[in-house]
Write an enzyme that holds these catalytic residues in place. Structure first.
Site, short mmCIF file in Angstrom:
data_model
loop_
_atom_site.label_atom_id
_atom_site.label_comp_id
_atom_site.label_asym_id
_atom_site.label_seq_id
_atom_site.Cartn_x
_atom_site.Cartn_y
_atom_site.Cartn_z
N CYS A 260 10.95 38.69 15.20
CA CYS A 260 12.34 38.98 14.84
C CYS A 260 13.16 37.70 14.81
O CYS A 260 14.10 37.56 14.03
CB CYS A 260 12.98 39.97 15.80
SG CYS A 260 11.90 41.30 16.32
N CYS B 152 7.91 44.84 10.06
CA CYS B 152 8.40 46.16 10.46
C CYS B 152 9.41 46.72 9.48
O CYS B 152 9.88 47.83 9.63
CB CYS B 152 8.98 46.11 11.85
SG CYS B 152 10.25 44.87 12.00
S1 FES Z 1 10.68 44.60 15.70
FE1 FES Z 1 11.56 45.21 13.88
S2 FES Z 1 13.23 43.82 13.75
FE2 FES Z 1 12.46 43.41 15.70
#
Ligand code: FES
Ligand code: PLP
Lengths: 381, 129
Positions: B107, B34
């Site tokens: 994450c 992400c």
């Molecule tokens: S989804 Fe992007 S850092 Fe958690």
């Protein structure tokens, strides 16, 4: 304190709307297709609603087909027109709602050809680009009236001129613009138009598709032939009554716009390194503000605001199931890290100046806090 | 996103947030999925011949889960020996938070990698001296 700034997602039911609906959930529960008195009463109320909605958009009552909402109306419009044509080419903009884009992608799998039309950095479709994209076998163009994320209001009049000249049908998704700007079908020049109820203080699960008289469309729901054979299924009577009422209440667009403008001024004065996504001025929906707060991530900011009772939305990559930023933000060319911090605030008729001041205070505080946490607080690498 | 209570607690009041002056190691890792970024700073002392994480701080550009995992990671390894700290993986981090939504597990990987990168940086610096 609680403050709801997510009217682009949905709105609360207006008390007048609820009052109009209630009898149809209780003693006037009849099926609008029944011949007895209860049925005839329901049918009559449905027809009054149809008339109110038709009048509101400048259409004839028989051109309004009730559906289960925006998603169904968009599916119906795009697939229904395509299947009436059997083959050929259609054009949709790249920033349409997923229900339009995914309908188009599905049609591609069935053998239709689709062009996904680019937009500029404020989200506008260019009528000239559209003209160039139209082919001999193009039968439909679908461009939304106003975008749900960044509030861009498309130049539909110019777009429809191109479509008329080329003899191509024009469909528009007006879920976000209905009641915010004029959506008169003849002024806009659309042949089909999607509208729904829950964005305008009506109930969820009800909408309509305007279909200009003479336009050939295949039904999407086959069945007992309700809605002149165009959409089968027992009518959602209370929903339709609520929808009909919701176009008649006071939407206080002036008030909403004033609050939105005060909010925008406040954000730009009090918080550094912000970027407005979408256009400024009259070509932006009066209830929409969408800002990227640089160096921080949107989901985090959303939850920080939520902890203060403030409801907003984000199209950040971290908040999506695909871990990609929204197709709207990437289509207007936002770099990944700017799309990351995008938050949408959508205002409504019941918001107050006090709430706007409250959100500005909390926003300033939480942006500061999250920037303290960010490795980028002194700028990108 | 359905975050548990513990995740939201760490997110709203993160522990050990910030930078360390003169750190012994810094780990800078990014999330390829992400596009987020996490920086972990560590300070090391020797106790009875063992290297111990005396202090740890973080900076994170990321979602609720990224910030909460950074925070809980610092709790998990502060005061631990290097050996012990290297055994902490992303599942421990997620467990210490009472679980994460499945889509947010990646994450917690960032937290594990951030710490490992900081320790690697520390070892690299040792060699240079
Ligand atoms: S989804 Fe992007 S850092 Fe958690
Ligand atoms: C532009 C637009 N089109 C379509 C929809 C879908 O409408 P519904 O929720 O009624 O299915 C929405 C709202 O979610 C929207 O904002």
């Amino acid at each position: 304190m609680k403050a709801y700034f997510d009217h682009g997602a949905t709105t609360p039911i207006d008390p007048e709307v609820l009052k109009a609906m209630t009898p149809f959930l209780k003693q006037r529960f009849g099926n609008a297709a029944s011949l007895h008195k209860l049925g005839r009463e329901a049918s009559e109320a449905v027809e009054n609603s149809r008339e109110a909605i038709a009048k509101f958009i400048g259409a004839k009552p028989e051109e309004i087909v009730f559906t289960s909402g925006g998603t169904e109306s968009n599916n119906f419009a795009i697939k229904g027109i395509a299947f009436a044509k059997k083959k050929g080419h259609l054009i949709v903009s790249k920033i349409e709602h997923d229900c339009v884009l995914n309908s188009a992608r599905w049609l591609e799998k069935q053998g239709f050809e689709v062009t996904y039309l680019s937009v500029d950095d404020e989200g506008f479709v260019s009528p000239e680009e559209l003209r160039k994209a139209i082919q001999d076998d193009t039968f439909l163009v679908s461009v939304m009236h106003a975008n749900n994320e960044i509030g861009t209001i498309q130049p539909l009049k110019e777009i429809s001129k191109v479509c008329r000249e080329k003899g191509v049908l024009l469909h528009s998704d007006a879920c976000q613009s209905l009641t915010k700007v004029s959506v008169n079908i003849d002024d806009l020049g659309v042949d089909l138009m999607t509208i729904n109820s829950h964005k305008i203080y009506g109930p969820k699960g009800v909408g309509a598709l305007y279909i200009r008289k003479g336009v050939k469309i295949d039904p999407y729901f086959s069945g007992g032939g309700h809605e002149n054979g165009k959409r089968s299924g027992t009518l959602n009577v209370p929903g339709i009554i609520g929808f009909g009422k919701s176009v008649q209440i006071n939407h206080k667009v002036g008030h909403v716009k004033k609050l939105r403008n005060i909010f925008m001024k406040g954000v730009e004065k009090r918080i550094s390194d912000v970027k407005l996504n979408g256009p400024r001025g009259d070509k932006r929906l009066a209830n929409n503000a969408n800002y990227s707060f640089k160096y921080i991530e949107g989901e985090g900011l959303l939850f920080r605001l939520d902890s203060h009772g403030i409801a907003v939305s984000t199209a950040s990559a971290c908040a999506s199931n695909t871990l990609e930023p929204s197709h709207v933000l990437t289509s207007i060319g936002l770099p990944h890290e700017i799309a990351h911090g995008a938050i949408r605030f959508t205002f409504g008729k019941d918001n107050t100046l006090q709430e706007v001041e409250y959100v500005l205070d909390k926003l300033e505080k939480e942006v500061k806090e999250l920037r303290k946490m960010s490795p980028y607080k002194r700028g990108w690498k | 996103m359905n975050y548990g209570k513990k995740v939201l607690e760490h997110f709203t009041k993160p522990h050990n947030m910030g930078e360390l002056k003169n750190p012994d190691g810094v780990g800078k890792v990014g999330n390829p999925r992400c596009g987020d970024e996490m920086w972990i700073y560590i300070k090391i002392t020797k106790k009875r011949g063992e290297e111990v994480i005396k202090d740890i701080k973080f900076k994170t550009f990321g979602c609720v889960s990224a910030i909460a995992t950074s925070s809980v990671l610092t709790d998990l390894v502060k005061g631990k020996t290097m050996e012990q700290a290297l055994l902490v993986d992303n599942k421990d981090v997620a467990k210490a938070l009472g679980g994460l939504p499945p889509i947010k597990m990646h994450c917690s990987v960032l937290a594990e990698e951030g710490l490992k990168a900081a320790i690697k940086d520390y070892k690299k610096r040792l060699k240079k001296v």
